[in-house]
Design a protein around this motif. Structure first.
Motif, short mmCIF file in Angstrom:
data_model
loop_
_atom_site.label_atom_id
_atom_site.label_comp_id
_atom_site.label_asym_id
_atom_site.label_seq_id
_atom_site.Cartn_x
_atom_site.Cartn_y
_atom_site.Cartn_z
N GLU A 39 0.83 -1.20 0.00
CA GLU A 39 0.00 0.00 0.00
C GLU A 39 0.88 1.25 0.00
OE1 GLU A 39 -3.67 2.06 2.54
OE2 GLU A 39 -2.45 0.48 3.46
N ALA A 40 1.98 1.20 0.73
CA ALA A 40 2.90 2.34 0.78
C ALA A 40 3.48 2.63 -0.60
CB ALA A 40 4.03 2.06 1.77
N ILE A 41 3.89 1.60 -1.30
CA ILE A 41 4.46 1.76 -2.64
C ILE A 41 3.42 2.37 -3.59
CG2 ILE A 41 5.37 0.54 -4.66
CD1 ILE A 41 6.57 -1.49 -2.63
N ALA A 42 2.21 1.82 -3.56
CA ALA A 42 1.15 2.31 -4.44
C ALA A 42 0.83 3.78 -4.16
CB ALA A 42 -0.10 1.45 -4.28
N LYS A 43 0.72 4.14 -2.89
CA LYS A 43 0.38 5.52 -2.54
C LYS A 43 1.54 6.47 -2.84
CE LYS A 43 -3.43 5.03 0.65
NZ LYS A 43 -4.07 5.55 1.88
N ALA A 44 2.76 5.99 -2.64
CA ALA A 44 3.92 6.83 -2.93
C ALA A 44 3.99 7.15 -4.42
CB ALA A 44 5.20 6.16 -2.47
N LEU A 45 3.73 6.17 -5.27
CA LEU A 45 3.75 6.39 -6.71
C LEU A 45 2.61 7.30 -7.15
CD1 LEU A 45 4.64 2.78 -7.94
CD2 LEU A 45 6.17 4.75 -7.69
N GLU A 46 1.48 7.21 -6.44
CA GLU A 46 0.33 8.05 -6.77
C GLU A 46 0.48 9.47 -6.25
OE1 GLU A 46 -4.41 8.50 -5.51
OE2 GLU A 46 -3.26 6.72 -4.88
N LEU A 47 0.89 9.61 -4.98
CA LEU A 47 0.91 10.91 -4.33
C LEU A 47 2.22 11.67 -4.47
CD1 LEU A 47 -0.85 9.74 -1.04
CD2 LEU A 47 -1.90 11.00 -2.95
N LYS A 48 3.28 10.93 -4.82
CA LYS A 48 4.61 11.52 -5.02
C LYS A 48 5.05 12.41 -3.84
CE LYS A 48 4.50 11.34 -10.06
NZ LYS A 48 3.36 10.38 -10.08
N PRO A 49 5.14 11.83 -2.64
CA PRO A 49 5.61 12.61 -1.48
C PRO A 49 7.10 12.89 -1.60
CG PRO A 49 5.45 10.30 -0.91
CD PRO A 49 4.89 10.42 -2.31
#
Length: 219
Positions: A39-49
Motif C-alpha cells: 500500500e505504501a508503494i502504491a500511494k507513494a507512486l500516486e501521491l509523489k511525497p
C-alpha cells in the motif's frame, strides 16, 4: 516550500498521532497514510511525497525493509526515513542497503524527528546520534584489534577523502564548502568525481563505504 510526507505504519493510532503531530506544522503536509508495504508503494507512486516515513515491522503485508528497497527502485527521487523501535545495527545497515536516507527511533524526541525530516528532505543522510557513536566505537575497536579490512581507497585524492567524510556525516554541499573554504561548485565536482571512481550512486552507499574504509573522522 512545503514538505509532502507519507506515513507508513501498521498501527492506525501511530499513523494518526504522527499526522496530528506533523501535519500543517513546520511546512509539513501529510499527504497520505499506509498500513503495509505494498500500500505504501502504491500511494507513494500516486501521491509523489518528498519523504516516506517508513516503519520496519509490519506483519500484515510487506515489511518496511522490502517496501523501501522496491520503492527506491521505482521512484529513486523519493526519500525514505525509517522510523522504528529497533535500536539495532543490523536493522540500520539493512535499511541503508535498502535505500533509506535516514534511520530514527520511535522513542526520539519530537525535535529530533523534525531535524531528521529536514535533513533527509535536503538530500542529506540522517542517523540518530547514539547509532553513529556506537558504529564508530565498534569500528575503532576493530582497528585496535588489528583488523586491516578497511584500508583507505588509494584512488581518491586527499580532498576527495575529506569531502566523502563530510558527505557521509550528512553535511550539505554548502556546509562542506564553508568548512573547507572552497566553492559549492568545487564540492559538487569533487563529489561527482569520487562517486564515479568508487562506482557509488547514492548517499546511503557513501555512508557504508566511508564506514568500511575508515573515512568517517569525528572531532
Amino acid at each position: 516550500m512545503t514538505l509532502k510526507l507519507l506515513i507508513v505504519d501498521d498501527h492506525s493510532v501511530v499513523r494518526s498521532g504522527m499526522a496530528m503531530l506533523l501535519n500543517g506544522k513546520h511546512d509539513i503536509e501529510v499527504v497520505g497514510e499506509a498500513a503495509e508495504g505494498d500500500e505504501a508503494i502504491a500511494k507513494a507512486l500516486e501521491l509523489k511525497p518528498d519523504i516516506v516515513l517508513m516503519d520496519l515491522s509490519m506483519p500484515h503485508g510487506k515489511d518496511g525493509m522490502a517496501a523501501s528497497k522496491e520503492l527506491k527502485q521505482l521512484a529513486p527521487d523519493i526519500h525514505i526515513l525509517i522510523l522504528t523501535m529497533h535500536d539495532d545495527d543490523e536493522y540500520l545497515f539493512r535499511a541503508i542497503q535498502a535505500g533509506a536516507s535516514g534511520y530514527i527511533l520511535k522513542s526520539a524526541p519530537h525535535d529530533e524527528l523534525l531535524t531528521a525530516l529536514q535533513t533527509v528532505a535536503a538530500g542529506n543522510a540522517y542517523l540518530y546520534p547514539t547509532a553513529t557513536k556506537r558504529l564508530m566505537s565498534e569500528y575503532l575497536d576493530r582497528l585496535k584489534n588489528g583488523d586491516s579490512a578497511a584500508p583507505v581507497a588509494e584512488t581518491l585524492s586527499d580532498r576527495e577523502k575529506e569531502i566523502l567524510s563530510w558527505t557521509a556525516k550528512g553535511y550539505s554541499n554548502k556546509e562542506i564548502a564553508e568548512h573547507l573554504v572552497i566553492s559549492v561548485k568545487t564540492v559538487e565536482t569533487h563529489k561527482a568525481n569520487l562517486m564515479e571512481k568508487l562506482g557509488i550512486k547514492t548517499r546511503p552507499d557513501l555512508i557504508k563505504y566511508a564506514l568500511k574504509k575508515g573515512l568517517l573522522h569525528f572531532d
